[in-house]
Design a protein around this motif. Structure first.
Motif, mmCIF file in Angstrom:
data_model
loop_
_atom_site.group_PDB
_atom_site.id
_atom_site.type_symbol
_atom_site.label_atom_id
_atom_site.label_comp_id
_atom_site.label_asym_id
_atom_site.label_seq_id
_atom_site.Cartn_x
_atom_site.Cartn_y
_atom_site.Cartn_z
ATOM 1 N N ALA A 84 0.840 -1.195 0.000
ATOM 2 C CA ALA A 84 0.000 0.000 0.000
ATOM 3 C C ALA A 84 0.878 1.249 0.000
ATOM 4 C CB ALA A 84 -0.919 0.000 1.219
ATOM 5 N N THR A 142 -4.003 0.443 -2.849
ATOM 6 C CA THR A 142 -4.223 -0.541 -1.802
ATOM 7 C C THR A 142 -3.384 -1.798 -2.049
ATOM 8 O OG1 THR A 142 -6.072 -1.596 -2.945
ATOM 9 C CG2 THR A 142 -6.576 0.307 -1.548
ATOM 10 N N GLN A 171 -14.087 5.773 -2.017
ATOM 11 C CA GLN A 171 -14.096 4.394 -1.562
ATOM 12 C C GLN A 171 -14.526 3.458 -2.701
ATOM 13 O OE1 GLN A 171 -15.257 3.976 2.776
ATOM 14 N NE2 GLN A 171 -16.332 5.857 2.263
ATOM 15 N N ARG A 172 -14.163 2.208 -2.583
ATOM 16 C CA ARG A 172 -14.450 1.219 -3.626
ATOM 17 C C ARG A 172 -15.929 1.259 -4.016
ATOM 18 N NH1 ARG A 172 -10.251 -3.002 -3.449
ATOM 19 N NH2 ARG A 172 -8.850 -2.530 -1.690
ATOM 20 N N ASP A 204 -9.362 -0.862 4.078
ATOM 21 C CA ASP A 204 -8.785 0.271 3.345
ATOM 22 C C ASP A 204 -8.481 1.421 4.299
ATOM 23 O OD1 ASP A 204 -8.898 -1.059 0.922
ATOM 24 O OD2 ASP A 204 -10.772 -0.103 0.289
#
Length: 330
Positions: free
Chosen positions: A33, A42, A95-96, A116
């Motif tokens: 990361a 990440t 964010q994802r 994360d």
């Protein structure tokens, strides 16, 4: 009764197709990361867009900010600019599944979001080893902060700031709502919902809401399985109230039409019974769900700065006194 029978019939009919709601978690950890100027890479190689608001001089504190559901890191632009001028470095990332992050519109799972945040916290502690770091989450982001604090080996932080965290757990929803969500998620998980016609006002800042409506990075139609995943996250966050061991500032607006008072106040009552860390609650009489972007947002920003600098002393706005008054009524 006719309406109840019709709903029951619909639930039975939809359940016959037998699909399952999916989450789309990270892949194998093949990378180290790392941070660049505009991305957070990440361990599984996902590149999450990163925004920074940095003071001109060495910061005296650091905030990691997490956006809400269907939003993205731009949500922190105004508060980030404000905090950076007062010596606080701010970082926010998509964010994802949200913003410009990979797998847009798909739910990565509460564990993935918490991991994360853990990774980014560790990276920023390495970059700023002698500075206090605070985790700030708005709505869904607040629920992620809460659950991340339960993670094993979560780096120590100076405190967490929860802005109208998403706490509407299933245990506080009416039966027909949870039943319909389960049935849709297990029959048509791919179905998208827009929320149009709900007549919910998330903020009194109408210009800001209109700008979000025009912003292509804000998701307007949501998969049912993503809503199902969010509800799982809210369950986990709500159930963590009694074990939240962090110095905490929680902000909530009395006019919040998104996260109801009942689950929020129930969470607060349980959270305040723990004596492992200082907890400060601020309830804003004219506040809506988007407290950090409402018309009165600077009031909340000032309270956050005062709390970071002075801890659990009286907040400038008096919203903590208002909270004590309301919560004492049960």
């Amino acid at each position: 009764m006719p309406h109840a029978r019709a709903l029951a019939g619909l639930l039975v009919l939809l359940s016959l197709s037998g699909c399952m709601p999916m989450s789309y978690p990270p892949g194998a950890k093949t990378n180290t990361a790392q941070l660049s100027d505009n991305s957070f890479l990440t361990e599984d190689g996902a590149s999450l867009p990163l925004r920074r608001w940095l003071p001109d001089a060495e910061p005296n504190a650091v905030i990691i900010a997490l956006h809400g559901f269907n939003d993205y890191s731009h949500f922190f632009d105004s508060p980030g600019n404000y905090f950076s001028k007062l010596g606080i470095a701010c970082f926010a990332y998509d964010q994802r599944g949200f913003g410009a992050a990979p797998q847009r519109g798909l739910w990565a799972g509460g564990e993935a979001y918490a991991q994360d945040l853990k990774q980014l916290t560790r990276l920023l502690k390495q970059r700023y080893p002698n500075k206090p770091i605070y985790l700030l989450g708005e709505s869904m982001g607040g629920a992620i902060v809460i659950t991340a604090m339960q993670q094993e080996n979560m780096p120590d932080v100076a405190g967490i700031i929860l802005a109208a965290p998403a706490l509407w757990a299933r245990s506080t929803m009416p039966w027909y709502q949870t039943s319909l969500l389960w049935t849709l998620a297990h029959s048509m998980p791919w179905l998208t919902l827009t929320g149009s016609g709900l007549e919910i006002l998330p903020s009194d800042n109408i210009d800001m809401l209109r700008a979000m409506g025009r912003d292509p990075m804000v998701i307007k139609a949501t998969r049912v399985e993503t809503v199902y995943g969010l509800t799982n996250l809210m369950d986990a966050a709500f159930d963590s109230a009694g074990s939240l061991r962090a110095h905490t500032l929680m902000l909530y607006g009395e006019k919040d039409e998104v996260i109801p008072k009942e689950p929020t106040y129930a969470f607060l009552q349980q959270m305040l019974t723990t004596d492992t860390a200082e907890k400060t609650v601020a309830i804003y009489q004219n506040g809506y769900h988007m407290l950090l972007r409402d018309l009165q947002a600077p009031t909340a920003w000032q309270d956050i700065v005062a709390w970071i600098k002075s801890g659990p002393n009286q907040l400038p706005s008096g919203a903590d006194s208002r909270a004590r008054q309301l919560l004492s009524k049960g």
